[in-house]
Design a protein around this motif. Sequence first.
Motif: not given
Length: 360
Positions: A325, A336-340, A349, A351-352, A354
Amino acid sequence: MADSLSSRRSYGSDGLNKGVWPNPVPGQLITASDRFFTRSHAPVPVIDPDTWGLEVDGLVERPGRFSLTQLGRDFSEHRVVATLGCAGMRRAEFLDMGPLPGELPWGPDAASTGRWSGVGLRDVLEAVGVSSRAGHVEFIGLDQVLRLESTFGFGGSIDLKKALAGDVLLATHLNDEPLSPEHGFPVRVVVPGWIGARSVKWLGRIVVRPDPSENYFQTKAYRIERTINPEAPTDVSGGVPLAELPVNAVILDPKPGQSIQAGPVVVLGWAIGQGGSGLAAIEVSGDGGARWVGARPTAGGEAGVWTFWEARVTLAGGPRELVVRATDVGGRSQPATLQECWNVKGYCNNAWHRVRLTVK
């Protein structure tokens, strides 16, 4: 290189080459021209440089047409090192949440950094005299895109403030060589820090406008829409148009699914702040985000340019998840998440990032 460019090409149902995304090489600040990612929405146009001319009109005092010779003779050469990133970068991660019909499944590879040279957009706009009523600058390419039963040049606009900032280039060269056809010969726009779609290739016309471009790729695509329209599931015309790329960080090595030995591991990657801004922190976790260590910048980091970094983590045996991050100097950080950050077209995209591994 292990990957051949031909193995990384994506073709649409019409047989056209839609994109090439070879992996960035850790630590290689400038991307070799033959590994620079490409994205197009129509066949590469054939352009005669001797008859080509750049039309500049709209809200200007002195509309004009500039040949290649005139651009080189009448304006000073400018050089910019800039990272370009596709708005669809890392889209493939969203596929775990459901399909994205009609969209290319880009991984984290659709970013490259070039050494660009040409003439400054600001210089050209000053030469034609921008009206006080101007608010946006539109770029229109000479390719021929077919959408909604109409054929037109790919295009889009940036706001006047960015256009006059001094870093936007009408580029004729990439990495000290004339632009190749797939990279926009004879002239393309380079807009550091913004989505790659605004760096219009095969430039044929600049229009100074009071409002944003009405081009399909500004009004119907490249927009963030977070609600699916059940009557038109791929329609994003009601969304927010994309402009700056968000803060982002990517792990390049180790690679997803790799099997490695337990113990100390060197993690390599790149990161960039929103709009190409600098970074305040890059952090890496070896346990899915429970504990973090700071990464060390190793190259880059100038305005508009990615930062390469490395970090050392200790991994125990078993399935493990590396995470990175970043936070930029403006205090903007990655969700932190894809949903956000999910959206209908899977754009931007950040998100963090991974990477799942098997640790022996």
